[in-house]
Design a protein around this motif. Structure first.
Motif, PDB file in Angstrom:
ATOM      1  N   ALA A  62      14.240   1.273  -2.943  1.00 29.66           N
ATOM      2  CA  ALA A  62      14.082   2.127  -4.113  1.00 29.66           C
ATOM      3  C   ALA A  62      12.622   2.103  -4.568  1.00 29.66           C
ATOM      4  CB  ALA A  62      14.998   1.643  -5.245  1.00 29.66           C
ATOM      5  N   GLY A  63      12.082   3.269  -4.845  1.00 31.96           N
ATOM      6  CA  GLY A  63      10.706   3.356  -5.311  1.00 31.96           C
ATOM      7  C   GLY A  63       9.667   3.275  -4.215  1.00 31.96           C
ATOM      8  N   SER A  64      10.090   3.413  -2.956  1.00 34.29           N
ATOM      9  CA  SER A  64       9.125   3.319  -1.859  1.00 34.29           C
ATOM     10  C   SER A  64       8.084   4.427  -1.922  1.00 34.29           C
ATOM     11  CB  SER A  64       9.838   3.348  -0.508  1.00 34.29           C
ATOM     12  OG  SER A  64      10.493   4.590  -0.314  1.00 34.29           O
ATOM     13  N   ASP A  65       8.472   5.586  -2.463  1.00 35.25           N
ATOM     14  CA  ASP A  65       7.515   6.685  -2.579  1.00 35.25           C
ATOM     15  C   ASP A  65       6.406   6.343  -3.565  1.00 35.25           C
ATOM     16  OD1 ASP A  65       9.383   6.685  -4.626  1.00 35.25           O
ATOM     17  OD2 ASP A  65       9.379   8.869  -4.867  1.00 35.25           O
ATOM     18  N   ALA A  66       6.756   5.636  -4.637  1.00 37.39           N
ATOM     19  CA  ALA A  66       5.747   5.225  -5.613  1.00 37.39           C
ATOM     20  C   ALA A  66       4.804   4.190  -5.011  1.00 37.39           C
ATOM     21  CB  ALA A  66       6.422   4.663  -6.858  1.00 37.39           C
ATOM     22  N   VAL A  67       5.357   3.273  -4.223  1.00 34.89           N
ATOM     23  CA  VAL A  67       4.527   2.267  -3.549  1.00 34.89           C
ATOM     24  C   VAL A  67       3.532   2.952  -2.616  1.00 34.89           C
ATOM     25  CG1 VAL A  67       4.540   0.351  -1.892  1.00 34.89           C
ATOM     26  CG2 VAL A  67       6.261   0.450  -3.712  1.00 34.89           C
ATOM     27  N   ALA A  68       3.991   3.957  -1.887  1.00 31.33           N
ATOM     28  CA  ALA A  68       3.132   4.685  -0.955  1.00 31.33           C
ATOM     29  C   ALA A  68       2.028   5.433  -1.700  1.00 31.33           C
ATOM     30  CB  ALA A  68       3.962   5.651  -0.116  1.00 31.33           C
ATOM     31  N   THR A  69       2.371   6.004  -2.829  1.00 35.32           N
ATOM     32  CA  THR A  69       1.378   6.734  -3.618  1.00 35.32           C
ATOM     33  C   THR A  69       0.287   5.797  -4.124  1.00 35.32           C
ATOM     34  OG1 THR A  69       2.990   8.400  -4.288  1.00 35.32           O
ATOM     35  CG2 THR A  69       1.030   8.157  -5.669  1.00 35.32           C
ATOM     36  N   VAL A  70       0.690   4.627  -4.623  1.00 36.39           N
ATOM     37  CA  VAL A  70      -0.291   3.642  -5.090  1.00 36.39           C
ATOM     38  C   VAL A  70      -1.200   3.211  -3.938  1.00 36.39           C
ATOM     39  CG1 VAL A  70      -0.582   1.286  -5.967  1.00 36.39           C
ATOM     40  CG2 VAL A  70       1.113   2.802  -7.010  1.00 36.39           C
ATOM     41  N   ALA A  71      -0.601   2.969  -2.765  1.00 37.60           N
ATOM     42  CA  ALA A  71      -1.400   2.571  -1.600  1.00 37.60           C
ATOM     43  C   ALA A  71      -2.402   3.655  -1.232  1.00 37.60           C
ATOM     44  CB  ALA A  71      -0.482   2.259  -0.427  1.00 37.60           C
ATOM     45  N   ARG A  72      -1.971   4.910  -1.297  1.00 38.88           N
ATOM     46  CA  ARG A  72      -2.883   6.019  -0.994  1.00 38.88           C
ATOM     47  C   ARG A  72      -4.050   6.038  -1.977  1.00 38.88           C
ATOM     48  NH1 ARG A  72      -0.086  11.531  -1.656  1.00 38.88           N
ATOM     49  NH2 ARG A  72      -0.360  10.922  -3.843  1.00 38.88           N
ATOM     50  N   ASP A  73      -3.766   5.867  -3.258  1.00 37.65           N
ATOM     51  CA  ASP A  73      -4.829   5.862  -4.263  1.00 37.65           C
ATOM     52  C   ASP A  73      -5.775   4.679  -4.052  1.00 37.65           C
ATOM     53  OD1 ASP A  73      -3.650   8.111  -5.327  1.00 37.65           O
ATOM     54  OD2 ASP A  73      -2.653   7.040  -6.973  1.00 37.65           O
ATOM     55  N   GLN A  74      -5.206   3.516  -3.706  1.00 40.57           N
ATOM     56  CA  GLN A  74      -6.056   2.344  -3.465  1.00 40.57           C
ATOM     57  C   GLN A  74      -6.957   2.562  -2.255  1.00 40.57           C
ATOM     58  OE1 GLN A  74      -2.872  -0.634  -3.321  1.00 40.57           O
ATOM     59  NE2 GLN A  74      -3.763  -1.636  -5.113  1.00 40.57           N
ATOM     60  N   ALA A  75      -6.409   3.196  -1.219  1.00 44.00           N
ATOM     61  CA  ALA A  75      -7.202   3.462  -0.026  1.00 44.00           C
ATOM     62  C   ALA A  75      -8.422   4.309  -0.361  1.00 44.00           C
ATOM     63  CB  ALA A  75      -6.347   4.159   1.030  1.00 44.00           C
ATOM     64  N   MET A  76      -8.217   5.336  -1.137  1.00 45.37           N
ATOM     65  CA  MET A  76      -9.342   6.185  -1.526  1.00 45.37           C
ATOM     66  C   MET A  76     -10.307   5.424  -2.424  1.00 45.37           C
ATOM     67  SD  MET A  76      -8.655   8.801   0.233  1.00 45.37           S
ATOM     68  CE  MET A  76     -10.019   9.844  -0.346  1.00 45.37           C
ATOM     69  N   GLY A  77      -9.760   4.526  -3.235  1.00 46.21           N
ATOM     70  CA  GLY A  77     -10.599   3.752  -4.137  1.00 46.21           C
ATOM     71  C   GLY A  77     -11.505   2.757  -3.432  1.00 46.21           C
ATOM     72  N   VAL A  78     -11.082   2.273  -2.251  1.00 51.51           N
ATOM     73  CA  VAL A  78     -11.912   1.298  -1.538  1.00 51.51           C
ATOM     74  C   VAL A  78     -12.832   1.965  -0.521  1.00 51.51           C
ATOM     75  CG1 VAL A  78     -10.232  -0.557  -1.836  1.00 51.51           C
ATOM     76  CG2 VAL A  78     -10.153   0.844   0.260  1.00 51.51           C
ATOM     77  N   GLY A  79     -12.814   3.306  -0.455  1.00 54.89           N
ATOM     78  CA  GLY A  79     -13.784   4.001   0.366  1.00 54.89           C
ATOM     79  C   GLY A  79     -13.273   4.691   1.603  1.00 54.89           C
ATOM     80  N   CYS A  80     -11.956   4.757   1.804  1.00 54.66           N
ATOM     81  CA  CYS A  80     -11.433   5.493   2.956  1.00 54.66           C
ATOM     82  C   CYS A  80     -11.767   6.976   2.806  1.00 54.66           C
ATOM     83  CB  CYS A  80      -9.921   5.312   3.073  1.00 54.66           C
ATOM     84  SG  CYS A  80      -9.418   3.635   3.554  1.00 54.66           S
ATOM     85  N   VAL A  81     -12.016   7.641   3.923  1.00 56.03           N
ATOM     86  CA  VAL A  81     -12.375   9.056   3.867  1.00 56.03           C
ATOM     87  C   VAL A  81     -11.147   9.938   3.679  1.00 56.03           C
ATOM     88  CG1 VAL A  81     -14.456   8.726   5.243  1.00 56.03           C
ATOM     89  CG2 VAL A  81     -12.296   9.252   6.395  1.00 56.03           C
ATOM     90  N   ALA A  82      -9.972   9.409   3.993  1.00 54.85           N
ATOM     91  CA  ALA A  82      -8.719  10.136   3.795  1.00 54.85           C
ATOM     92  C   ALA A  82      -7.580   9.129   3.800  1.00 54.85           C
ATOM     93  CB  ALA A  82      -8.501  11.188   4.894  1.00 54.85           C
ATOM     94  N   ALA A  83      -6.454   9.529   3.209  1.00 50.72           N
ATOM     95  CA  ALA A  83      -5.264   8.675   3.186  1.00 50.72           C
ATOM     96  C   ALA A  83      -4.036   9.572   3.229  1.00 50.72           C
ATOM     97  CB  ALA A  83      -5.249   7.795   1.937  1.00 50.72           C
TER      98      ALA A  83
END
Length: 324
Positions: A62-83
């Motif tokens: 439950a809530g796996s979509d929210a976990v994925a969204t947070v991970a995507r935002d963190q990826a962009m925050g640490v400098g990934c060019v895309a997520a």
């Protein structure tokens, strides 16, 4: 990026791995779950090469979509060019862990767009893999653990402890996701991590995880050498190709047992074998050294709607299939 402490340790590991295996690559991907290991790898890798984060949402919690969204935002925050978030349907073949792993790797392979994918397996993961192989008696190949470089997959952190990746997140002010499955004793790896390895560390006085990882490296070097010899030997005993090929029993029986079984394994894989076990390979080997008219041996098959059997016909090993 801070080059002290845990960040510096992971940066050295990623730099060395990139130099050894990806010197010509302009971009790579990181498989990101949002946990400490993959988050630390993504944060460091993004400062080495342009990095695309691939986040697989298995939809099992439950809530796996929210976990994925947070991970995507963190990826962009640490400098990934895309997520990119990739949602998959997990089947039931082989149990929940195996099914999730198969779905994850298939999704990553499809989404990587030709680029290599870094996976954040650590030294601790390697030690657990070796223990699993030992406990299951599945042969040297299993005890040799995970490959650091297995295109398109790269594992630059196999020499880094899990405590270091957590330290990276602390140093960079990142909050990793705590997967509840990692504390669920119903999973074998969790019990290895929380019960077996700490007990071994206490009994043997520490350093067990590092020793298991060294064992994996040593065995992998030996196994790689034997595999190269087996590939050459296969050419001398095989006639035909694929499922229509045959192996000459007289020449096989003259080989040392360890080499002979690797020749058989390579032959089975080339003929459509898949997921081969030590028991299956030894069963086929008995058709060479202790036949006594025994019947064929069923082996794992990658052939669509077909079962695969190794059999003996006179002085040759043969392959045959049956529709399912």
């Amino acid at each position: 990026m801070d080059r002290q402490g845990s960040v510096a340790t992971v940066r050295r590991a990623v730099d060395e791995f990139a130099l050894a295996h990806y010197a010509a690559e302009r971009q790579w991907c990181v498989a990101l779950s949002g946990g400490a290991d993959s988050l630390a790898l993504a944060a460091v890798a993004a400062h080495v090469r342009p990095t695309v984060a691939l986040i697989v949402d298995h939809g099992l919690q439950a809530g796996s979509d929210a976990v994925a969204t947070v991970a995507r935002d963190q990826a962009m925050g640490v400098g990934c060019v895309a997520a990119h978030v990739i949602r998959v349907d997990v089947g039931g073949h082989g149990g929940p862990e195996a099914a999730a792993r198969a779905a994850r790797y298939a999704a990553l392979d499809e989404a990587r767009d030709g680029a290599p994918v870094l996976i954040a397996h650590t030294l601790d993961d390697q030690a657990e893999t070796v223990l699993l192989g030992l406990g299951r008696g599945s042969g040297a190949r299993s005890i040799a653990g995970m490959l650091p470089y297995d295109p398109p997959w790269g594992r630059p952190l196999l020499g880094v402890r899990r405590s270091v990746t957590h330290g990276v997140c602390e140093e960079l002010g990142l909050t990793p996701w705590q997967d509840p499955h990692n504390a669920d004793p119903r999973f074998t790896r969790v019990r290895l991590r929380t019960e077996v390895l700490p007990l071994l560390e206490g009994v043997l006085g520490g350093g067990v995880a590092e020793a298991l990882a060294r064992t994996a490296t040593s065995l992998r070097e030996d196994t790689d050498t034997l595999d190269e010899l087996a590939a050459d030997a296969l050419l001398t005993v095989r006639a035909g190709e694929g499922v229509d090929s045959r192996l000459d029993v007289a020449h096989l029986s003259a080989m040392p047992a360890a080499l002979r079984r690797r020749v058989i394994r390579r032959w089975l894989l080339d003929g459509g074998g898949s997921g081969l076990t030590d028991v299956q390979i030894r069963g086929v080997d008995r058709l060479v050294v202790d036949w006594r008219g025994r019947g064929g041996v069923a082996v794992g098959s990658s052939l669509r709607h077909q079962r695969l059997f190794a059999d003996r016909a006179g002085d040759a090993l043969t392959l045959r299939t049956e529709r399912v």
